[in-house]
Design a protein around this motif. Sequence first.
Motif, mmCIF file in Angstrom:
data_model
loop_
_atom_site.group_PDB
_atom_site.id
_atom_site.type_symbol
_atom_site.label_atom_id
_atom_site.label_comp_id
_atom_site.label_asym_id
_atom_site.label_seq_id
_atom_site.Cartn_x
_atom_site.Cartn_y
_atom_site.Cartn_z
ATOM 1 N N ARG A 158 48.859 46.334 37.365
ATOM 2 C CA ARG A 158 48.509 46.380 38.691
ATOM 3 C C ARG A 158 48.764 45.131 39.359
ATOM 4 O O ARG A 158 48.892 44.965 40.610
ATOM 5 N N HIS A 159 48.687 44.058 38.730
ATOM 6 C CA HIS A 159 48.734 42.748 39.219
ATOM 7 C C HIS A 159 50.229 42.250 39.701
ATOM 8 O O HIS A 159 50.572 41.252 40.348
ATOM 9 N N TRP A 160 50.942 43.030 39.037
ATOM 10 C CA TRP A 160 52.621 42.573 39.679
ATOM 11 C C TRP A 160 53.507 43.690 39.954
ATOM 12 O O TRP A 160 54.763 43.525 40.252
ATOM 13 N N PHE A 161 52.945 44.986 40.051
ATOM 14 C CA PHE A 161 53.893 46.225 40.361
ATOM 15 C C PHE A 161 52.795 47.216 40.773
ATOM 16 O O PHE A 161 51.653 47.410 39.940
ATOM 17 N N PRO A 162 53.018 48.107 41.679
ATOM 18 C CA PRO A 162 52.211 49.219 42.000
ATOM 19 C C PRO A 162 52.417 50.393 40.992
ATOM 20 O O PRO A 162 53.372 50.587 40.481
#
Length: 165
Positions: A158-162
Amino acid sequence: MTRTFERNHAHCACAGAGFSAASTKRKYERSRPFVVKHLALDLDVSFEKKAVSGSARLDFSRRAPSGKALVLDAVHLELHGVRLSLDGGAEITLLEGSGYSYDGEELSVPIAEGGQSGTLVVDYRAVPQVGLYFLEPDEQVPDRPRQLWSQCQDEHGRHWFPCQD
């Protein structure tokens, strides 16, 4: 001969507070009326800025008739565009506030009651603190090749893609 066994929970390890501290906030997985069937990332990588930018394409389908929104985990992403197509129809660009909402942690896209499947495309930029790691040569390892690696386990995707993390 029939034997009956009883378990006396007062004397076993599961008695009391369990495995977490009493002050630990309880966290449960949210309801997922939509399931992501396929995720494709098309990203540009910037080692200098330790960032990624590009798009995530998520193909999804409805699991629960009462579902109102596809909710994705997306921590501190810089959103540049959100587009939706339902049931093979035309792609439409959504606007924040009326077409989707984003609070810095969750991206919520309302899905019409009759929509059974669709594709969501999110254009974004991320400077992840966890989940995606940039390694370059440094004083200790001057011959190290540039590397980029991911570690999305437990909830770091979640910190680099939805995603539904």
